[in-house]
Design an enzyme around this catalytic site. Sequence first.
Site, PDB file in Angstrom:
ATOM      1  N   GLU A  25       0.811  -1.220   0.000  1.00 34.50           N
ATOM      2  CA  GLU A  25       0.000   0.000   0.000  1.00 34.50           C
ATOM      3  C   GLU A  25       0.843   1.268   0.000  1.00 34.50           C
ATOM      4  OE1 GLU A  25      -2.881  -0.432   3.114  1.00 34.50           O
ATOM      5  OE2 GLU A  25      -3.824  -2.144   2.131  1.00 34.50           O
ATOM      6  N   LYS A  27     -15.561  -1.487   2.051  1.00 32.57           N
ATOM      7  CA  LYS A  27     -14.777  -1.975   0.912  1.00 32.57           C
ATOM      8  C   LYS A  27     -15.765  -2.500  -0.123  1.00 32.57           C
ATOM      9  CE  LYS A  27     -10.559  -3.282   3.412  1.00 32.57           C
ATOM     10  NZ  LYS A  27      -9.793  -4.406   4.016  1.00 32.57           N
TER      11      LYS A  27
END
Length: 427
Positions: A205, A337
Amino acid sequence: MSAIVDIIGREILDSRGNPTVECDVLLESGTMGRAAVPSGASTGSREAIELRDGEAGRYGGKGVLKAVEHINTEISEAIMGLDASEQAFLDKTLLELDGTDNKSRLGANAMLAVSMAVAKAAAEEAGLPLYRYFGGSGAMQLPVPMMNIVNGGAHANNSLDIQEFMIVPVSQPTFREALRCGAEVFHALKKILSDRGMSTAVGDEGGFAPNFGSNDECLSTILQAIEKAGYRAGEDVLLALDCAASEFYHDGKYQLAGEGLQLSSAEFADYLATLADKFPIVSIEDGMHEGDWEGWKLLTDKLGKKIQLVGDDLFVTNTRILKEGIEKGIANSILIKINQIGTLTETFAAIEMAKRAGYTAVISHRSGETEDSTIADIAVGLNAGQIKTGSLSRSDRISKYNQLLRIEEDLGDIASYPGKSAFYNLR
């Protein structure tokens, strides 16, 4: 009527070099919407099913040609000719076509790609930016970013058990200034690590992934970076953690291998409370195993008034599970999400349910991302107030931040940046 006249699914690659699904939806007017779906590394057991081919000799079994075929055959036949502006009806059609509780037949990756591409095509047809199409005239709040600047756990190959160490800029007047703050702290941290001879390689990330001796040492170093960048920890910049505790919960214990600890639920709650007392932590995500609801209740009772407790693997963007959590007083926030649930309609329902209960909703990326920036538009369109989309490196993360900059510019004087007030669950 914005009639759908063509749908094309294809296999593309995500930020980890693994296959994922992209979809184009073409309308009668010639307008097109394109969307690509993300994929997670640490996943909740009750997430909607991401359909993979399982053919070992091709992409290590991770191909998505079956999901793509579903788009180009069954799904295409079912939604061809439908009005793209009827998002709820279209998503209902997808759900009925799949016919399972967890989207295991068509695949949540196939269904989400179509759901998102339809929305993008409809927004384009309506002449509206996507955030405005989602939220109407009330969409004007930029989200506070949780920026993952140190990666551990399943997102990095190092000794840190906690998966994400994040900075949260809260004192700035605009999103643009908050983003600048985050970038400056990121570069200050890189210099500190470099000066210590520690790795400045980044994880999935975009955060750094050095070998710290403990979570405490990592947090202390981040505080130094905040100060080195010219900001005040606890005032200008707060901290947030994603424990991803399900990843290190074994045999009824929270096993912090990097620190040589084996803790019960109560002991791990105390461990997190100690960190929260020592450092300016405003948010802890997945602080307990997804199935350890007793542990979650302990943690919520202990910290829920002063710390945002975010359920990710716990709730998996699912309104049925979230409703149960709200009724039992578990956590005070949900991570959103889009690929955990598989359609935009269900995603928006989870956000609205959270808000009605006084829970916050944090819009989130996945560790396997693409250049698709739809979650930035969702964060503003739904006035979510918070977003988690990685560090200040890797274009798959930066694409979301850059889209938020464009949205803030488009909004002009009516744009707002909530800062600390985004944590309304702690008032």
